[in-house]
Design a protein around this motif. Structure first.
Motif, mmCIF file in Angstrom:
data_model
loop_
_atom_site.group_PDB
_atom_site.id
_atom_site.type_symbol
_atom_site.label_atom_id
_atom_site.label_comp_id
_atom_site.label_asym_id
_atom_site.label_seq_id
_atom_site.Cartn_x
_atom_site.Cartn_y
_atom_site.Cartn_z
ATOM 1 N N GLU A 175 -2.483 52.741 71.619
ATOM 2 C CA GLU A 175 -3.137 51.892 72.609
ATOM 3 C C GLU A 175 -4.331 51.148 72.033
ATOM 4 O O GLU A 175 -4.672 50.052 72.475
ATOM 5 C CB GLU A 175 -3.596 52.712 73.817
ATOM 6 N N ALA A 199 -2.863 47.996 70.235
ATOM 7 C CA ALA A 199 -1.701 47.332 70.838
ATOM 8 C C ALA A 199 -1.919 45.838 71.038
ATOM 9 O O ALA A 199 -0.984 45.035 70.916
ATOM 10 C CB ALA A 199 -1.360 48.002 72.171
ATOM 11 N N ARG A 254 0.754 43.470 72.959
ATOM 12 C CA ARG A 254 1.206 44.519 73.865
ATOM 13 C C ARG A 254 0.045 44.974 74.737
ATOM 14 O O ARG A 254 -1.126 44.870 74.344
ATOM 15 C CB ARG A 254 1.774 45.710 73.083
ATOM 16 N N VAL A 301 -1.278 48.374 76.662
ATOM 17 C CA VAL A 301 -1.101 49.809 76.811
ATOM 18 C C VAL A 301 -2.314 50.372 77.537
ATOM 19 O O VAL A 301 -3.455 50.205 77.090
ATOM 20 C CB VAL A 301 -0.944 50.510 75.442
ATOM 21 N N GLN A 307 -3.868 53.919 79.162
ATOM 22 C CA GLN A 307 -3.749 55.368 79.260
ATOM 23 C C GLN A 307 -4.819 55.889 80.223
ATOM 24 O O GLN A 307 -5.986 55.977 79.882
ATOM 25 C CB GLN A 307 -3.935 56.017 77.875
ATOM 26 N N TYR A 337 2.708 50.784 80.111
ATOM 27 C CA TYR A 337 2.986 50.218 78.794
ATOM 28 C C TYR A 337 3.825 48.957 78.966
ATOM 29 O O TYR A 337 4.843 48.970 79.674
ATOM 30 C CB TYR A 337 3.748 51.240 77.944
ATOM 31 N N ASN A 382 5.488 45.803 76.581
ATOM 32 C CA ASN A 382 5.760 45.231 75.273
ATOM 33 C C ASN A 382 5.910 43.715 75.407
ATOM 34 O O ASN A 382 6.963 43.216 75.797
ATOM 35 C CB ASN A 382 7.032 45.851 74.689
#
Length: 317
Positions: free
Chosen positions: A238, A241, A246, A248, A250, A284, A286
């Motif tokens: 993360e 990313a 991307r 991410v 958490q 998440y 992509n």
């Protein structure tokens, strides 16, 4: 009215300086003064008080030369005969080169990622909406950087330490690669450091004794509630990313996620729901194509709805 008063004051300063010259020298001195105004990058670089002090210092040094050296010597003779021009030259230098002390600022627009080269050969990859500042004598006087946002640094070896200051934290290295995430609009004003190569020193700006050393593959954080950085832990995907476009999250607070989406997609998102800012979410994506897909997921999980507005989106119950 303020600009007019300032203009009048500058004209008065001009007359004060010109009064030091003989009639036949006044035209040349005025030309120097006008050229110095054009050379300055901005009018407020140096205060009038600083200019006056610089001129007084030159006068003082010239008087010292008069008393300590024989007036017949070639050096003293040159100083005395050109004293008025030396005064004008000092004013020219102060005004014309004052811009060197104005920091250079680089800001990346939302929805863009940019890479810049620093004068020492180091490179910085800046995430959307990030702002970087460094002095124009970077690598000559020091290698200090100020950051608000997120950036990945690839630092060249150098005699001076490379220091990144971000919202009360400092990261010091000599030559390595690392990521810094530190947004002023983060509710916790938290800075997260992730090292990918070499090692770094991480500490509060106002207390360098509270230092933590990080090696490659480690991460640490520091916020306004902590007296010292957290002990290093293993980094996760993360933290980097964003470099691959991307997203991410958490267990991230909802307000932090929305701020990231605003910067990544260059939109405004209003959270019109009480007591939801610090609700956490893990997700998440992509290389997401659009922000609406993410908003749909957030609203589904949190039992909310969203609608499009003239400037972006509004989330509501």
């Amino acid at each position: 009215m303020k600009n007019q008063n300032k203009h009048n004051h500058n004209e008065a300063d001009l007359e004060d300086v010109l009064s030091q010259f003989a009639d036949e020298e006044r035209a040349g001195a005025k030309d120097i003064w006008q050229k110095s105004k054009k050379a300055a990058r901005r009018e407020d670089i140096v205060s009038e008080k600083e200019v006056d002090e610089a001129l007084e210092n030159v006068h003082f040094r010239i008087e010292q030369e008069k008393r300590s050296r024989n007036q017949g010597s070639s050096i003293s003779g040159f100083i005395l005969s050109n004293a008025r021009y030396l005064v004008a030259a000092v004013a020219l230098i102060i005004l014309g080169f004052g811009f060197l002390f104005v920091p250079k600022t680089v800001t990346v627009p939302n929805a863009e990622i940019a890479e810049i080269k620093l004068p020492d050969g180091s490179s910085v990859e800046l995430n959307s909406g990030s702002t970087l500042q460094y002095n124009r004598l970077f690598a000559f006087t020091n290698r200090d950087i100020t950051l608000n946002g997120e950036a990945y640094f690839s630092v060249e070896e150098g005699e001076d330490p490379f220091i990144v200051e971000a919202n009360g934290s400092a990261t010091e290295v000599t030559g390595t690669e690392f990521n810094v995430r530190s947004w002023a609009d983060d509710p916790a004003v938290e800075t997260t450091i992730t090292v990918t190569e070499g090692s770094v020193q991480f500490y509060p700006v106002d207390n360098s004794s509270k230092i933590v050393s990080l090696q490659a593959g480690q991460t640490s954080r520091l916020n306004i509630e902590m007296g010292s950085p957290a002990q290093p832990t293993a980094s996760s995907e993360e933290h980097l990313a964003w470099r691959d476009n991307r997203l991410v999250f958490q267990q991230s607070p909802l307000i932090v996620i929305l701020h990231d989406l605003e910067r990544s997609f260059d939109v405004e998102i209003e959270l019109d729901v009480e007591d939801m800012e610090y609700e956490t979410l893990t997700a998440y994506y992509n290389q997401p194509a659009n922000v609406e897909t993410i908003l749909e997921d957030i609203c589904t999980v949190k039992g909310l709805r969203f609608t499009k507005t003239t400037s972006g989106y509004r989330i509501f119950k």
